[in-house]
Design an enzyme around this catalytic site. Structure first.
Site, short mmCIF file in Angstrom:
data_model
loop_
_atom_site.label_atom_id
_atom_site.label_comp_id
_atom_site.label_asym_id
_atom_site.label_seq_id
_atom_site.Cartn_x
_atom_site.Cartn_y
_atom_site.Cartn_z
N SER A 34 34.76 30.84 41.72
CA SER A 34 35.85 30.37 40.87
C SER A 34 36.53 29.16 41.48
CB SER A 34 36.87 31.51 40.74
OG SER A 34 38.06 31.03 40.17
N TYR A 93 42.07 39.15 44.69
CA TYR A 93 40.91 38.78 43.86
C TYR A 93 40.34 37.44 44.33
CZ TYR A 93 38.61 36.16 40.20
OH TYR A 93 37.74 35.34 39.54
N LYS A 147 36.55 36.20 46.32
CA LYS A 147 35.62 35.10 45.99
C LYS A 147 35.35 34.25 47.23
CE LYS A 147 34.88 36.17 41.76
NZ LYS A 147 33.59 36.83 41.45
C1 UD1 Z 1 42.77 32.56 35.64
C2 UD1 Z 1 42.84 33.46 36.85
C3 UD1 Z 1 42.05 32.85 37.98
C4 UD1 Z 1 40.65 32.58 37.54
C5 UD1 Z 1 40.72 31.60 36.38
C6 UD1 Z 1 39.40 31.16 35.87
C7 UD1 Z 1 45.02 34.52 36.62
C8 UD1 Z 1 46.43 34.55 37.09
N1 UD1 Z 1 44.23 33.61 37.20
O1 UD1 Z 1 43.46 31.39 35.95
O2 UD1 Z 1 42.04 33.67 39.10
O3 UD1 Z 1 39.90 32.04 38.57
O4 UD1 Z 1 41.44 32.23 35.32
O5 UD1 Z 1 38.91 32.01 34.92
O6 UD1 Z 1 44.62 35.31 35.78
N2 UD1 Z 1 49.15 30.99 29.92
C9 UD1 Z 1 50.25 31.07 29.09
N3 UD1 Z 1 50.49 32.26 28.47
C10 UD1 Z 1 49.68 33.36 28.60
C11 UD1 Z 1 48.53 33.24 29.45
C12 UD1 Z 1 48.32 32.05 30.09
O7 UD1 Z 1 51.01 30.13 28.95
O8 UD1 Z 1 49.97 34.41 28.02
C13 UD1 Z 1 48.87 29.71 30.60
C14 UD1 Z 1 48.89 29.82 32.11
O9 UD1 Z 1 50.16 29.62 32.62
C15 UD1 Z 1 47.92 28.72 32.48
C16 UD1 Z 1 46.92 28.67 31.33
O10 UD1 Z 1 47.58 29.31 30.24
O11 UD1 Z 1 48.57 27.51 32.55
C17 UD1 Z 1 45.64 29.37 31.61
O12 UD1 Z 1 45.92 30.66 32.08
P1 UD1 Z 1 44.79 31.75 32.35
O13 UD1 Z 1 43.91 31.85 31.16
O14 UD1 Z 1 45.45 33.00 32.83
O15 UD1 Z 1 43.90 31.10 33.48
P2 UD1 Z 1 44.32 30.58 34.95
O16 UD1 Z 1 45.71 30.89 35.25
O17 UD1 Z 1 43.88 29.18 35.05
#
Ligand code: UD1
Length: 343
Positions: free
Chosen positions: A125, A150, A154
């Site tokens: 990742s 987690y 990795k």
């Molecule tokens: C997630 C994982 C990370 C993994 C990566 C790749 C978490 C905290 N991290 O990261 O370990 O390696 O995916 O698959 O799960 N967001 C919102 N509202 C929500 C959900 C997300 O605003 O309800 C935003 C987050 O703040 C972020 C973006 O959407 O800016 C993407 O979030 P998410 O899909 O959870 O991925 P990552 O945080 O990048």
């Protein structure tokens, strides 16, 4: 015909990779303990490809069961997806994460050594880079202290693989560092299916749109980005899946330049959370209920891949757009809720 072992092949990225492997003629053996999936995925894979993959249901932490598997089949390569992946849960249950993710990898590597199986592709990742200083992030960016157990599994897994490759003659490995995989197969027969409330953005969007969640919370709009929301490199899961086929073939054909290699898999384009929402609304015509709220602890502000190394060395390029991703994620969500889970 070459046989490829896909661990976690009933899961999200695993199932899409099985399809891509079958498409180019590989026989696939899936091992999955169905802890985060169910056996109907095997049927749906067969529906898409017309080929039923072999399926063995067991936990890869079972050392004897792994050895028995390697006795039964002669594998040309292994693509190892099976792992626990919920960041929050890993903070609460670190030992579960270290056991599941590391024990299974060690068992696989031991059997590779003992049964002379050479080629391993590992699911890693971009989380290993933390918040990189320079963007886009290249493979030379330093690995930073993990922000969760987690993420640490990795990093440690990559170290375990690297040490094993240098110690055990013949073993080769490629770690693929994914950015943010989203979207679903064009058939809408397979896709991402989180258990409980989704933590990731795309399934939260599609579940909100279908009415399972009331509202999407956008975590922060005071970041130093174009619209203030976080930037990620979203990549269509089918593009990602194709890269696994290329990676395993690279080793099988002896085209790798080092016994251990690692690549970033992204599109090279960063998108903000609001851009993802806009794309979703544009491609689906569905208005999304969302609200800006505070930052989520632990989120990096922005990350997107420098894809040159993967493009040049693997001869692979992500082709699908953000609109393809949001449209296919929605098609899957609808088909799953309206047809699959109803039948
Ligand atoms: C997630 C994982 C990370 C993994 C990566 C790749 C978490 C905290 N991290 O990261 O370990 O390696 O995916 O698959 O799960 N967001 C919102 N509202 C929500 C959900 C997300 O605003 O309800 C935003 C987050 O703040 C972020 C973006 O959407 O800016 C993407 O979030 P998410 O899909 O959870 O991925 P990552 O945080 O990048």
């Amino acid at each position: 015909m070459s046989k490829i072992l896909v661990t976690g092949g009933a899961g999200y990225i695993g199932s899409h990779t099985v399809i891509e492997l079958q498409k180019v003629g590989y026989e696939v053996v899936i091992v999955d303990n169905l802890s985060n999936s169910d056996s109907s995925v095997i049927e749906r894979i067969e529906k898409i490809s017309g080929i039923r993959p072999d399926f063995e249901e067991f936990d890869l932490c079972d050392q004897a069961a792994v050895a028995t598997l390697f006795q039964k089949y002669s594998f040309s390569g292994i693509i190892h997806f099976a792992a626990s992946k919920a960041v929050g849960e890993s903070v609460e249950k670190p030992l579960l994460y270290y056991r599941n993710n590391l024990q299974s990898l060690i068992n696989i590597l031991e059997s590779m050594r003992d049964y002379k199986v050479q080629n391993l592709v590992f699911s890693s990742s971009c989380t290993v880079y933390g918040q990189p200083e320079k963007l886009p992030v290249t493979e030379n960016a330093p690995v930073q202290t993990a922000m969760s157990p987690y993420g640490n599994t990795k990093q440690i897994s990559e170290e375990i693989i690297k040490d094993s490759v240098s110690a055990y003659q013949g073993i080769k490995a490629i770690a693929l560092r994914y950015f943010n995989p989203v979207g679903a197969h064009e058939s809408a027969l397979i896709g991402e299916l989180p258990i409980g409330v989704p933590l990731n953005l795309m399934p939260f969007i599609t579940q909100t749109a279908i009415g399972l969640r009331q509202k999407l919370m956008v975590f922060g709009n005071d970041y130093n980005t174009t619209d203030g929301t976080c930037v990620r490199d979203y990549i269509h899961v089918s593009d990602l899946a194709r890269a696994h086929v290329i990676a395993v073939e690279r080793m099988m054909k002896g085209k790798n330049t080092n016994a251990y290699e690692f690549f970033n898999l992204g599109t090279g384009t960063g998108s903000t959370v609001l851009e993802v929402i806009q794309s979703f609304e544009r491609t689906t015509g569905v208005k999304l209920n969302y609200e800006i709220t505070g930052r989520r602890p632990g989120d990096v502000e922005q990350i997107y891949a420098d894809t040159r190394f993967a493009n040049e060395e693997l001869g692979w390029k992500a082709e699908k757009t953000l609109d393809d991703m949001t449209a296919s994620a929605w098609k899957w969500e609808k088909y799953y809720r309206e047809v699959l889970s109803a039948s």
